[in-house]
Design a protein around this motif. Structure first.
Motif, short mmCIF file in Angstrom:
data_model
loop_
_atom_site.label_atom_id
_atom_site.label_comp_id
_atom_site.label_asym_id
_atom_site.label_seq_id
_atom_site.Cartn_x
_atom_site.Cartn_y
_atom_site.Cartn_z
N PRO A 95 0.92 -1.21 0.30
CA PRO A 95 -0.08 0.05 0.10
C PRO A 95 0.77 1.16 -0.12
CG PRO A 95 -0.04 -1.18 2.37
CD PRO A 95 0.57 -2.15 1.19
N ARG A 96 2.10 1.15 0.40
CA ARG A 96 3.05 2.37 0.10
C ARG A 96 3.72 2.89 -0.87
NH1 ARG A 96 2.50 5.81 3.54
NH2 ARG A 96 4.43 6.45 3.58
N SER A 97 3.33 1.82 -2.01
CA SER A 97 4.38 1.74 -3.22
C SER A 97 3.43 2.94 -4.17
CB SER A 97 4.14 0.40 -3.90
OG SER A 97 4.71 0.69 -5.40
N ALA A 98 4.10 3.83 -4.12
CA ALA A 98 3.66 5.03 -5.34
C ALA A 98 3.68 4.68 -6.57
CB ALA A 98 4.80 6.40 -5.11
N ARG A 99 4.69 3.60 -6.89
CA ARG A 99 4.70 3.20 -8.34
C ARG A 99 3.38 2.37 -8.46
NH1 ARG A 99 9.25 -0.63 -10.93
NH2 ARG A 99 8.69 -0.53 -13.17
N ALA A 100 3.03 1.80 -7.67
CA ALA A 100 2.03 0.73 -8.09
C ALA A 100 0.56 1.53 -8.00
CB ALA A 100 1.93 -0.20 -6.57
N TRP A 101 0.38 2.55 -7.37
CA TRP A 101 -0.67 3.43 -7.22
C TRP A 101 -0.82 4.42 -8.44
CZ3 TRP A 101 -4.77 3.05 -4.30
CH2 TRP A 101 -4.67 2.40 -3.24
N TYR A 102 0.35 4.67 -9.35
CA TYR A 102 0.60 5.22 -10.41
C TYR A 102 -0.03 4.32 -11.53
CZ TYR A 102 2.34 7.46 -14.59
OH TYR A 102 2.50 8.21 -15.56
N ALA A 118 -9.27 8.97 -9.59
CA ALA A 118 -8.92 10.22 -8.86
C ALA A 118 -8.23 9.94 -7.35
CB ALA A 118 -10.30 10.86 -8.69
N LEU A 119 -8.95 8.90 -6.87
CA LEU A 119 -8.46 8.45 -5.39
C LEU A 119 -6.91 7.67 -5.55
CD1 LEU A 119 -11.59 6.45 -4.14
CD2 LEU A 119 -10.53 9.08 -3.44
N SER A 120 -6.71 7.18 -6.88
CA SER A 120 -5.52 6.53 -6.99
C SER A 120 -4.49 7.62 -7.31
CB SER A 120 -5.44 5.53 -7.97
OG SER A 120 -6.16 4.38 -7.81
N VAL A 121 -4.63 8.45 -7.98
CA VAL A 121 -3.66 9.72 -8.32
C VAL A 121 -3.41 10.42 -7.06
CG1 VAL A 121 -3.52 12.18 -9.31
CG2 VAL A 121 -4.37 9.97 -10.80
N LYS A 122 -4.49 10.66 -6.15
CA LYS A 122 -4.39 11.41 -4.68
C LYS A 122 -3.32 10.59 -3.95
CE LYS A 122 -6.63 12.87 -0.91
NZ LYS A 122 -8.12 13.16 0.07
N LYS A 123 -3.67 9.18 -3.94
CA LYS A 123 -2.75 8.46 -3.21
C LYS A 123 -1.35 8.38 -3.79
CE LYS A 123 -2.14 5.30 0.10
NZ LYS A 123 -2.31 5.83 1.57
N TYR A 124 -0.99 8.35 -4.93
CA TYR A 124 0.32 8.41 -5.78
C TYR A 124 0.98 9.67 -5.36
CZ TYR A 124 3.58 9.88 -8.96
OH TYR A 124 4.77 10.15 -9.94
N ARG A 125 0.26 10.71 -5.42
CA ARG A 125 0.98 12.04 -4.84
C ARG A 125 1.12 12.30 -3.62
NH1 ARG A 125 -3.13 15.59 -8.75
NH2 ARG A 125 -1.71 15.39 -10.83
N GLU A 126 0.28 11.59 -2.87
CA GLU A 126 0.70 11.67 -1.21
C GLU A 126 2.04 10.75 -0.99
OE1 GLU A 126 -1.38 8.93 2.10
OE2 GLU A 126 -2.70 10.47 1.22
N LEU A 127 2.05 9.54 -1.86
CA LEU A 127 3.15 8.80 -1.48
C LEU A 127 4.19 9.19 -1.97
CD1 LEU A 127 1.49 5.49 -1.67
CD2 LEU A 127 2.20 6.59 0.47
N SER A 128 4.31 9.89 -3.34
CA SER A 128 5.55 10.40 -3.85
C SER A 128 5.96 11.79 -3.59
CB SER A 128 5.28 10.19 -5.55
OG SER A 128 4.22 11.05 -5.79
N GLY A 129 5.21 12.56 -2.92
CA GLY A 129 5.44 14.10 -2.60
C GLY A 129 5.43 14.99 -3.78
N ARG A 130 4.73 14.42 -4.93
CA ARG A 130 4.44 15.32 -5.94
C ARG A 130 3.09 15.91 -6.08
NH1 ARG A 130 7.08 12.09 -10.85
NH2 ARG A 130 8.86 11.70 -10.00
#
Length: 130
Positions: A95-102, A118-130
């Motif tokens: 669940p903490r893999s930004a690449r997987a969420w992306y 939209a939820l996955s992009v939000k999670k990706y940004r949260e984990l990757s700092g983007r």
């Protein structure tokens, strides 16, 4: 080696490593198959790549890069729903893999899953700092 255009030589080394791997299922065999999948993927041999990634997951179900590689192959083969299934499992396992969420967000967008995208992009940004 395969990134230097020496895929055949890399496959030979993997075969030699496989000969030395322990009998039965093992993380070592999973890594070997994952690398084999990467080589085939880079060469555009998608069926062979899929087989190698599936073998890696058979040896160790939590092989992050093999599951991600398999999803990428399936997406290129036009099997977005199957890719989505693997990416859903990947974010459950990691669940903490930004690449997987992306990667999951890309498939969701392709499938028209706007809310989930939209939820996955939000999670990706949260984990990757983007």
């Amino acid at each position: 080696l395969y990134r230097a255009g020496k895929g055949g030589m890399a496959l030979e080394y993997l075969s030699a490593a496989e000969d030395r791997a322990p009998e039965g299922k093992s993380i070592a065999k999973a890594w070997i198959e994952q690398y084999r999948g990467d080589i085939y993927f880079e060469a555009g041999e998608l069926d062979e790549a899929a087989d190698a990634y599936k073998s890696a997951l058979h040896n160790f179900d939590y092989q992050h890069d093999a599951r991600l590689g398999l999803a990428r192959v399936l997406l290129r083969q036009g099997k977005a729903r199957e890719a989505h299934s693997h990416l859903e499992k990947l974010v459950e396992q990691y669940p903490r893999s930004a690449r997987a969420w992306y990667e999951l967000s890309l498939v969701q967008k392709r499938l028209g899953m706007d809310r989930e995208y939209a939820l996955s992009v939000k999670k990706y940004r949260e984990l990757s700092g983007r």
